[in-house]
Design a protein around this motif. Structure first.
Motif, PDB file in Angstrom:
ATOM      1  N   UNK A 160     -48.605  50.770   3.184  1.00  0.00           N
ATOM      2  CA  UNK A 160     -48.384  52.141   3.642  1.00  0.00           C
ATOM      3  C   UNK A 160     -49.211  52.418   4.889  1.00  0.00           C
ATOM      4  N   UNK A 161     -48.654  53.229   5.771  1.00  0.00           N
ATOM      5  CA  UNK A 161     -49.359  53.625   6.989  1.00  0.00           C
ATOM      6  C   UNK A 161     -49.747  55.096   6.897  1.00  0.00           C
ATOM      7  N   UNK A 162     -50.980  55.387   7.197  1.00  0.00           N
ATOM      8  CA  UNK A 162     -51.488  56.757   7.196  1.00  0.00           C
ATOM      9  C   UNK A 162     -52.361  56.969   8.437  1.00  0.00           C
ATOM     10  N   UNK A 163     -52.690  58.225   8.687  1.00  0.00           N
ATOM     11  CA  UNK A 163     -53.574  58.586   9.799  1.00  0.00           C
ATOM     12  C   UNK A 163     -54.662  59.512   9.303  1.00  0.00           C
ATOM     13  N   UNK A 164     -55.842  59.365   9.865  1.00  0.00           N
ATOM     14  CA  UNK A 164     -56.903  60.348   9.683  1.00  0.00           C
ATOM     15  C   UNK A 164     -56.925  61.254  10.913  1.00  0.00           C
ATOM     16  N   UNK A 177     -52.295  66.828  -1.260  1.00  0.00           N
ATOM     17  CA  UNK A 177     -51.694  66.605   0.051  1.00  0.00           C
ATOM     18  C   UNK A 177     -50.680  65.470  -0.083  1.00  0.00           C
ATOM     19  N   UNK A 178     -49.515  65.588   0.541  1.00  0.00           N
ATOM     20  CA  UNK A 178     -48.458  64.576   0.373  1.00  0.00           C
ATOM     21  C   UNK A 178     -48.900  63.168   0.737  1.00  0.00           C
ATOM     22  N   UNK A 179     -49.882  63.052   1.615  1.00  0.00           N
ATOM     23  CA  UNK A 179     -50.324  61.740   2.049  1.00  0.00           C
ATOM     24  C   UNK A 179     -50.938  60.897   0.957  1.00  0.00           C
ATOM     25  N   UNK A 180     -51.316  61.522  -0.165  1.00  0.00           N
ATOM     26  CA  UNK A 180     -51.899  60.783  -1.287  1.00  0.00           C
ATOM     27  C   UNK A 180     -50.866  60.396  -2.342  1.00  0.00           C
ATOM     28  N   UNK A 181     -49.628  60.772  -2.144  1.00  0.00           N
ATOM     29  CA  UNK A 181     -48.582  60.493  -3.128  1.00  0.00           C
ATOM     30  C   UNK A 181     -47.996  59.105  -2.863  1.00  0.00           C
ATOM     31  N   UNK A 182     -48.817  58.077  -3.103  1.00  0.00           N
ATOM     32  CA  UNK A 182     -48.427  56.710  -2.767  1.00  0.00           C
ATOM     33  C   UNK A 182     -47.291  56.174  -3.625  1.00  0.00           C
ATOM     34  N   UNK A 231     -52.785  50.948   3.740  1.00  0.00           N
ATOM     35  CA  UNK A 231     -53.097  50.748   2.328  1.00  0.00           C
ATOM     36  C   UNK A 231     -52.215  49.630   1.782  1.00  0.00           C
ATOM     37  N   UNK A 232     -52.758  48.883   0.822  1.00  0.00           N
ATOM     38  CA  UNK A 232     -52.044  47.776   0.205  1.00  0.00           C
ATOM     39  C   UNK A 232     -52.191  47.873  -1.313  1.00  0.00           C
ATOM     40  N   UNK A 233     -51.362  47.118  -2.012  1.00  0.00           N
ATOM     41  CA  UNK A 233     -51.469  47.047  -3.474  1.00  0.00           C
ATOM     42  C   UNK A 233     -52.480  45.953  -3.825  1.00  0.00           C
ATOM     43  N   UNK A 234     -53.394  46.285  -4.726  1.00  0.00           N
ATOM     44  CA  UNK A 234     -54.425  45.319  -5.119  1.00  0.00           C
ATOM     45  C   UNK A 234     -54.487  45.175  -6.640  1.00  0.00           C
ATOM     46  N   UNK A 235     -54.900  43.992  -7.048  1.00  0.00           N
ATOM     47  CA  UNK A 235     -55.232  43.733  -8.440  1.00  0.00           C
ATOM     48  C   UNK A 235     -56.427  42.812  -8.479  1.00  0.00           C
ATOM     49  N   UNK A 236     -57.176  42.841  -9.560  1.00  0.00           N
ATOM     50  CA  UNK A 236     -58.306  41.915  -9.660  1.00  0.00           C
ATOM     51  C   UNK A 236     -57.789  40.510  -9.948  1.00  0.00           C
ATOM     52  N   UNK A 237     -58.574  39.511  -9.575  1.00  0.00           N
ATOM     53  CA  UNK A 237     -58.167  38.120  -9.829  1.00  0.00           C
ATOM     54  C   UNK A 237     -57.936  37.906 -11.322  1.00  0.00           C
ATOM     55  N   UNK A 238     -58.793  38.497 -12.119  1.00  0.00           N
ATOM     56  CA  UNK A 238     -58.671  38.337 -13.568  1.00  0.00           C
ATOM     57  C   UNK A 238     -57.372  38.963 -14.071  1.00  0.00           C
ATOM     58  N   UNK A 239     -57.055  40.178 -13.595  1.00  0.00           N
ATOM     59  CA  UNK A 239     -55.828  40.844 -14.047  1.00  0.00           C
ATOM     60  C   UNK A 239     -54.592  40.019 -13.649  1.00  0.00           C
ATOM     61  N   UNK A 240     -54.556  39.581 -12.403  1.00  0.00           N
ATOM     62  CA  UNK A 240     -53.386  38.850 -11.915  1.00  0.00           C
ATOM     63  C   UNK A 240     -53.228  37.519 -12.640  1.00  0.00           C
ATOM     64  N   UNK A 241     -54.334  36.911 -13.045  1.00  0.00           N
ATOM     65  CA  UNK A 241     -54.253  35.635 -13.773  1.00  0.00           C
ATOM     66  C   UNK A 241     -53.731  35.832 -15.186  1.00  0.00           C
TER      67      UNK A 241
END
Length: 303
Positions: free
Chosen positions: A260-264, A201-206, A165-175
Motif C-alpha cells: 500500500x502507498x500512503x503519504x504523511x 481516518x480512511x488511510x488506516x483502513x488497510x 506498507x507491506x504484509x508481514x508475518x513472523x518466521x515462526x508463524x509462517x513456518x
C-alpha cells in the motif's frame, strides 16, 4: 470598567478552546486555580461575563463568542511581534504541541528528538498521539502530521513523505502455517489490524484494500500492540516498512505484488507557520525524514 491585563487573554483563549480549566492549565503550564483566577479577573475588569459555568465545564457566552476572534487577532499579532524580535537569534523558548500518528511518533521521531533538544534546549515539545481528540481548528495543537491534507481552513500544508506498507508475518508463524504463494492464499490466515469501527481516518483502513471482506481476528487501536502480536506469531499484519524493517523476525509476504502507498502530511495554521518555534520543529522533522526517504519508500523490497 478598569484596564484589563493583556496577559489574561491567553487564559481566556485557552479556556475558550478547551472548555475545561484543568485542560487549559496543562496547556499554559500552570494550575487550574490560577486559570480560574485570571478568568475571573478578566471578567471583572470588562464588567462582563464571558463564560457560563456548569458541571461539564466552561461555555462561552454570546459576548465571549464575539470576543474570541478579536483575542485571536491579538494573539497572532503577539506571535508576529515575537517572530520579528527573534530574527537572527539562536535561543528559542516556549512550547510546541505536535499532533502526530502513533507509528510515526514512536518508531521514527521519538528517538531523534534528543538531537532537537540539544539544538534548542529552551524549547519544549509535546507529542500527542491520540489524534481523535486533538483538533487543529480548536488549536489543540500547533502542528499536525496526518495521512491526508485538509480541504478547508486557513492552513499551511505540505507533503512530508510518501511511505509504503507491506504484509508481514513472523518466521515462526509462517513456518507453522500454510504457504502463501498468491493473494487468494491469504484468506486461510489470521490477520491483525485496527478495530474497524474505531478507524478515525480512511488511510488506516488497510484491510479494505488488501482483502475486502476479511476481518482481523485480533484488533487493536494501537500499532504497537499490532506489532507485538505479529512478532509473537499470532498472525499476519499490514505494517509500514520503516517500522517492520527493524525486526529481523518479521518476513514480508508477496511484497512486490501486495503493498500500500500512503503519504504523511504536515499541517499548521497559516498565521504561526513562520514563527521561530514552529519553523524550528518543522524544519527538523523535514530534515530527518529526508535522510530516510528510501526507508519510508520500502525500496529494498521492491528492487
Amino acid at each position: 470598567m478598569r484596564q484589563f491585563t493583556w496577559d489574561d487573554l491567553q487564559y481566556f483563549l485557552a479556556v475558550a478552546r478547551t472548555g475545561q480549566l484543568t485542560t487549559a492549565a496543562r496547556r499554559l503550564r500552570t494550575n487550574h486555580v490560577t486559570v480560574s483566577r485570571r478568568i475571573d479577573r478578566l471578567e471583572e475588569s470588562l464588567s462582563a461575563r464571558l463564560f457560563e459555568r456548569n458541571p461539564r465545564g466552561y461555555v462561552l457566552t454570546a459576548l465571549g463568542e464575539k470576543l474570541v476572534e478579536s483575542a485571536e487577532i491579538m494573539e497572532r499579532e503577539a506571535d508576529r511581534f515575537q517572530n520579528e524580535a527573534s530574527e537572527g537569534t539562536v535561543s528559542l523558548t516556549g512550547v510546541v504541541r505536535l499532533s502526530i500518528l502513533e507509528g510515526f511518533a514512536n518508531f521514527f521521531l521519538a528517538d531523534r528528538m534528543p538531537r532537537m533538544a540539544q539544538s534548542y534546549p529552551g524549547l519544549s515539545i509535546e507529542m500527542v498521539t491520540i489524534q481523535q481528540i486533538v483538533s487543529l481548528s480548536r488549536r489543540d495543537a500547533d502542528l499536525s502530521i496526518t495521512l491526508h491534507a485538509t480541504r478547508t481552513g486557513p492552513y499551511f500544508q505540505e507533503k512530508l513523505t510518501p511511505y509504503r506498507l507491506f504484509i508481514y508475518g513472523s518466521r515462526d508463524y509462517l513456518a507453522r502455517h500454510s504457504p502463501i504463494g498468491e493473494q487468494s492464499d491469504l484468506s486461510n490466515h489470521r490477520f491483525i489490524g485496527y478495530i474497524e469501527d474505531m478507524i478515525f481516518t480512511p488511510g488506516l483502513d488497510y484491510m479494505r484494500e488488501i482483502l475486502p471482506g476479511l476481518h482481523p481476528a485480533y484488533q487493536s487501536s494501537s500499532i504497537f500492540a499490532q506489532l507485538s502480536a505479529t512478532r509473537s506469531g499470532f498472525g499476519l499484519c499490514i505494517l509500514p516498512y520503516f517500522i517492520a524493517c527493524k525486526y529481523p523476525e518479521l518476513v514480508p509476504v508477496l511484497p512486490k505484488d501486495l503493498h500500500l502507498n500512503r503519504d504523511y502530511w504536515m499541517i499548521c495554521h497559516e498565521d504561526i507557520v513562520s514563527t521561530p518555534r514552529i519553523r524550528a520543529l518543522s524544519d527538523f522533522i523535514k530534515s530527518e525524514v529526508k535522510t530516510q526517504s528510501s526507508v519510508f519508500a520500502g525500496e529494498r523490497l521492491l528492487g
